[in-house]
Write an enzyme that holds these catalytic residues in place. Structure first.
Site, mmCIF file in Angstrom:
data_model
loop_
_atom_site.group_PDB
_atom_site.id
_atom_site.type_symbol
_atom_site.label_atom_id
_atom_site.label_comp_id
_atom_site.label_asym_id
_atom_site.label_seq_id
_atom_site.Cartn_x
_atom_site.Cartn_y
_atom_site.Cartn_z
ATOM 1 N N GLN A 1 2.095 -4.682 6.850
ATOM 2 C CA GLN A 1 1.837 -3.627 7.265
ATOM 3 C C GLN A 1 2.910 -2.824 6.016
ATOM 4 O OE1 GLN A 1 -1.399 -2.473 7.183
ATOM 5 N NE2 GLN A 1 -1.601 -4.558 7.874
ATOM 6 N N ARG B 1 0.550 3.507 10.245
ATOM 7 C CA ARG B 1 1.265 3.075 8.100
ATOM 8 C C ARG B 1 0.515 2.400 7.906
ATOM 9 N NH1 ARG B 1 6.039 2.202 10.133
ATOM 10 N NH2 ARG B 1 7.231 1.312 7.634
ATOM 11 N N ALA C 1 -6.513 4.835 11.868
ATOM 12 C CA ALA C 1 -5.991 3.367 11.210
ATOM 13 C C ALA C 1 -5.686 3.802 10.147
ATOM 14 C CB ALA C 1 -6.900 3.006 11.145
ATOM 15 N N HIS C 2 -5.072 2.524 9.616
ATOM 16 C CA HIS C 2 -3.816 1.861 8.270
ATOM 17 C C HIS C 2 -4.925 2.794 6.965
ATOM 18 C CE1 HIS C 2 -5.118 -1.772 8.220
ATOM 19 N NE2 HIS C 2 -6.011 -1.698 8.164
ATOM 20 N N ASN C 3 -4.249 3.106 5.706
ATOM 21 C CA ASN C 3 -5.035 4.098 4.960
ATOM 22 C C ASN C 3 -5.691 5.303 4.929
ATOM 23 O OD1 ASN C 3 -3.444 1.728 4.094
ATOM 24 N ND2 ASN C 3 -5.237 0.108 4.752
#
Lengths: 342, 342, 342
Positions: free
Chosen positions: B199, B219, B240-242
């Protein structure tokens, strides 16, 4: 530890069936116990292992059929409670007794530290904080200004109490639990955003309370968020500001109690259940896992579950009917065709 | 603090009803306030206490009936917002102003530390990190390499920012919150296991954001997970990511937003709600507690709730019908018998 | 990094379509990539961006239509897996290689520390603990007495392992994760309260396991809570005492597994799902997000979802029918009137 079935039976005040002289050295689960192991059956699901277990001694309730087992049996009134006593005895023999102050701690000069206290490395004890006799503060714990920790309470590594928290005696707080962070209080402002409402209250926790790893108990906006004596809180539980939890109430993992809700005494709240804010729950209420509680429950001693919340028995019936919905739709379709409704 | 009803009314620009000279010394909830206390009613559920409260002064919206109260009333346009202002004022008077660097901190020689900064004992500030003016980093916080913390932002004890995180100014991050841990990204491999997808992105957080205790914001895999200005995130929330969260959006405790989902501005996401990944939520959307959101919600300003997700009004209706399923099955049974379908 | 499409194609063993000499310098998401960026499409939802992306090179599966894109395409058998490899390569080039012991650590004299180990400031390594070669223990981590950490495992800041935990090699444990706290075990006593059942077991975790931020894995009462090789656990997940998780099983954020439940190999448990205790889940089972699992699932390889739990396809059908309940009630009302049942 090595102990004979006879000695163990005397210790637990049980009734012996089988060889009194067989010796056991450790506790093991019924399904994997071997010769020389002590085991137990308290959950009926595990009775099936009695026929095959290699355990030398098994703790068993009166009345449970044990005719197929080769193990010596110790009959007890309450297997689970006797087991708890036995394990407490074993823990006292085995667990290192931590005491003293390790290097690299931060203990404010104005903090009061009792006798027989353990403070682990990198623990922080703020101004005016009070640690009563026998308190254990493990590494990385944070005890904020003027926070009071009652006697023999244990804070495991990285437990945190914000300033002004009051924690009773004989409590256990696990790693990562956060007690006294700000409640989630904001007032919408005219720019479409939110103004923070400072959270000026605190958290007051009784005696013999256990708080699980990474659970959070927010401070009250004005007065106190309160946790009663003997309450048991599992991991990752959220208790919002101004909530009150009655004595001996148990809250299972990942449940959440919204702001200002009052939960009575001796209640059980299942895992992942959620309670809205500003409601009251009567004493001895049992709320099922994953239930969504949207209104007060005034009648004590009842079982509730489901979303929408229903009495547990009704919910079981409804859950069964939901699975039959396709059949129902079909029946109606058939009936409607017969009567020209299509 | 001791202040007269008259002075308080002037401070809050309200309209006085009753004795202007009565004095109050502290704030208390309406149901437990005593003489000398200032209280308030903003939630209609608590209006019933007006008749019985012993508070000396009560903040009240225009139009709410107060004929049965003995308290002096200060009428306000927005009780909750005035209360926020008042409590901010009280907090400034009472809370210790932390500044300076305590012993036993780790601050990299390449970190930049602004003026009026507080760094508590056992805090870690990595290489190239930037703490702007007025930042407070409490004990046990971790500020990773090249992480930037904007002015007047507070990291409470044990808050953690992985490397490369950007945090705006006037933010509050509570204990145990984790910003910038790896997103949950794995590629199934030919051996039936998973290969980790590194990530490589970061987390970018705007100004005036609050992040609750033990919440986690991962991240991005490549670019940035983004939290807009003024967003308010409660405890134990998972982002969560994004993911992108719009400005002034509030997310209540234990809710979870899955990867790459975009939530608009001024939304409210209820406690324990869950959003799947890769969807978009329009501005001003309100999602009820425990709702399960499985697809994009394109129309702004609507209320949704339930599993399956429905417009809130429809969900309320459906919930009521679900409780009536036993009756329905019975009716159909009767009809079917009449027509020989059984 | 700067690399040509041709070199990249050779590195990933793909097939090139378009300009082999175009160069890319960084990875970016397809919807925001610009000239000089490398991007990818693995989720069909994002194929629509192929027509408009400004990326110079795009990784794409065989068979996906790319006739409207201007980018150079690299065709791959498994885009996601190739991406993982590429990102691992990039991470190795960019991430600082931490090694050595920072000041202000607490490492017991009886702990064993291997070669090439990193121990960050304020980390605590207890008596008899073992850190194998290449282990990284970031700041504020706690490694309890006699805990063993396998080679090349990373504990991110503030990860905590209670005493006696065994962690395999090549694992990743994120910030705030708590491994080995006491299971939630209490025996009701005759005073209406609970006696604590000491949790005398431990946690045993295999190799290549990842554990997300603020997740909790409790120690067993007697034996071991077990996590198999290759398991991947997201953030804020709760794994109770005596649970066993099979190899290569993935558990998404905020899911909870109750005590003594056994989950098979290669399973996927969706976000916010909950499993009751004392059940078994067959290998290759997939459980949907927010599902409530109340009984054992014996048949391997099936998809389940919903509350009550149903096979996923049936649940989708039921969810659709639930939304049609108002229509159904209306139809029955009509039919009943026709037949004089009202």
């Amino acid at each position: 530890m090595e102990i004979s079935a006879e000695a163990l039976c005397a210790l637990l005040a049980g009734i012996l069936e089988g060889d009194p002289e067989v010796k056991v050295t450790k506790l093991a689960p019924i399904e994997s116990a071997g010769p020389g192991d002590l085991s137990f059956v308290s959950n009926p699901k595990y009775e099936k292992y009695l026929a095959t277990t290699a355990a030398s001694v098994v703790l068993l309730a009166h009345g449970v059929d044990s005719c197929h087992t080769k193990a010596t049996i110790i009959r007890l009134h309450d297997v689970y409670q006797s087991l708890a006593q036995l394990m407490q005895h074993m823990e006292r023999l085995s667990k290192p007794h931590k005491v003293g102050i390790e290097p690299m701690t931060y203990v404010s000069a104005s903090a009061q530290v009792g006798e027989d206290v353990y403070i682990g490395a990198f623990a922080y004890v703020g101004d005016g904080a009070v640690l009563a006799n026998g308190v254990k503060v493990y590494p990385h714990c944070y005890v904020g200004e003027h926070t009071r920790i009652g006697s023999h309470t244990i804070l495991y590594p990285g437990a945190r109490c914000y300033p002004g928290v009051q924690l009773g005696s004989h409590c256990v707080v696990h790693s990562g639990a956060v007690i006294g962070a700000d409640g989630f209080g904001f007032a919408p402002n005219s720019q479409g955003g939110y103004d923070k409402i400072p959270q000026l209250g605190n958290v007051v926790i009784g005696d013999h309370v256990e708080i699980g790893a990474n659970s959070t108990i927010d401070r009250a906006a004005l007065a106190s968020t309160k946790i009663g004596d003997g309450a048991k809180i599992d991991n990752l539980v959220m208790i919002a500001h101004n909530v009150e939890i009655g004595r001996n109430t148990a809250i299972v993992a990942q449940a959440g109690i919204s702001g200002s809700t009052k939960v009575g005494e001796q209640c059980v709240i299942g895992g992942q259940a959620g309670l809205v804010g500003h409601i009251s729950i009567a004493n001895n209420t049992r709320i099922g896992a994953r239930a969504g509680v949207g209104k007060s429950l005034a009648q004590p001693g009842k079982d509730w579950s489901g979303v929408p919340l229903m009495e547990h028995k009704k919910n079981l019936k409804i859950q069964a009917l939901i699975k039959q919905l396709p059949l129902l739709f079909e029946q109606i379709h058939t009936l409607s065709i017969k009567h020209g409704n299509q």
